[in-house]
Design an enzyme around this catalytic site. Structure first.
Site, PDB file in Angstrom:
ATOM      1  N   GLU A   1     -11.379  -1.637  -2.326  1.00  0.00           N
ATOM      2  CA  GLU A   1     -10.716  -0.822  -1.306  1.00  0.00           C
ATOM      3  C   GLU A   1      -9.655   0.057  -1.957  1.00  0.00           C
ATOM      4  OE1 GLU A   1      -9.606  -3.866   1.398  1.00  0.00           O
ATOM      5  OE2 GLU A   1      -8.128  -4.780   0.079  1.00  0.00           O
TER       6      GLU A   1
ATOM      7  N   ASP B   1       0.826  -1.218   0.000  1.00  0.00           N
ATOM      8  CA  ASP B   1       0.000   0.000   0.000  1.00  0.00           C
ATOM      9  C   ASP B   1       0.859   1.268   0.000  1.00  0.00           C
ATOM     10  OD1 ASP B   1      -2.274  -1.732   0.376  1.00  0.00           O
ATOM     11  OD2 ASP B   1      -1.803  -1.756   2.512  1.00  0.00           O
TER      12      ASP B   1
END
Length: 319
Positions: free
Chosen positions: A207, A40
């Site tokens: 997401e 991420d």
């Protein structure tokens, strides 16, 4: 050169020039070296120093830096210990495990948003730290931004802050539980003000929202990761996108399906070398960072950065 060979060479050159006019030039993926282990990633180039910084999921928020954007080294994490307020909102959070940071520069200050949570739960919180100099390494805890629990419609993770065409600030966030939301951000507190609105859902997982305005096309683009992350070579993550003329949506994919109804145009599904790309961060409108699991390194999550291009119809792509 004999006349026949000159004619052949001329024809070949003409064919190459014709191909260049009808086939888009491939955006290049950067050749990264050094320590590129991330999950991420949030990417930014620091004003003044020109240093490239990458913040990522991990203990205390992991930090990488590079002087040239290609060779990366690991720096000290942002947190050495838990801020006291964490336990009030996520009492079962594991140690210093911090998820999906987002870095945003505004009016001389760097705002680093992040999430704490417990895997598979909506007991989550988004926090904020700030600094005037990333290289200086001194961050100030700004406390809670927002939180969620098992009674909440959304999951308060995966924050991303952006500025719209009129200068207003917005934060997109969310994951799986009822999808992706957007809320207005107060410019004084840099925290939400008012209600949150759902703008995307997807069965099977959605997401890592990232919202970008492209002045050249006049559209807002909502980048998301769909599928399943965090399973190494078994991950099914893909980078997908939709677009809207309004920051609040509706966001449509290439087929005209509203992202609130599951629409999402996949622009990166990985390949034999890089499995499950996602957790993307778009810097400006011409660079995209993300992680993918390396087949050559038994599923280790690695940093990938590419030039981001836009086709004639105003849709993003990269290789």
């Amino acid at each position: 050169m004999p006349k026949k060979k000159k004619i052949i060479a001329s024809l070949l050159l003409s064919a190459m020039l014709l191909l260049q006019t009808i086939v888009p030039v491939s955006a290049s993926t950067w050749n990264l070296t050094g320590d590129t282990n991330v999950h991420d990633p949030a990417y930014i180039v620091e004003n003044g120093t020109g240093t490239h910084w990458v913040f990522s999921t991990g203990s205390g928020i992991q930090v990488l830096y590079s002087t040239d954007g290609k060779n990366y080294q690991r720096s000290l994490p942002i947190f050495k210990e838990k801020p006291a307020w964490w336990s009030n909102y996520v009492p079962n959070q594991a140690g210093l495990d911090v998820w999906a940071p987002d870095i945003f520069y505004y009016n001389g200050t760097y705002y680093l948003y992040y999430a704490i949570s417990t895997f598979g739960s909506k007991v989550s919180a988004i926090g904020l730290v700030t600094t005037n100099s990333i290289s200086g390494g001194i961050w100030k805890d700004q406390g809670l931004v927002m939180y969620s629990n098992d009674a909440s419609s959304y999951n308060a993770i995966d924050p991303n802050v952006t500025q719209d065409e009129k200068g207003n600030l917005w934060m997109v966030f969310g994951s799986w539980s009822n999808g992706i939301y957007i809320t207005a951000i107060n410019k004084d507190t840099m925290k939400p003000t008012g209600n949150s609105y759902r703008i995307a859902t997807k069965s099977g997982g959605i997401e890592a929202p990232n919202l970008v305005y492209n002045r050249d096309t006049g559209y807002y683009y909502l980048f998301v990761s769909i599928g399943k992350c965090c399973s190494g070579l078994d991950s099914t993550y893909k980078v997908a996108v939709g677009r809207s003329k309004s920051v609040l949506g509706p966001f449509y994919d290439k087929n005209g399906v509203d992202m609130k109804n599951g629409g999402a145009t996949v622009i990166d599904s990985g390949n034999v070398a890089w499995i499950g790309p996602g957790g993307q961060d778009v810097n400006g409108t011409n660079v995209i960072a993300r992680h993918a699991y390396s087949a050559a390194e038994n599923g280790a999550p690695k940093l990938l950065i590419s030039d981001l291009y836009w086709d004639a119809d105003g849709w993003p792509y990269y290789n």
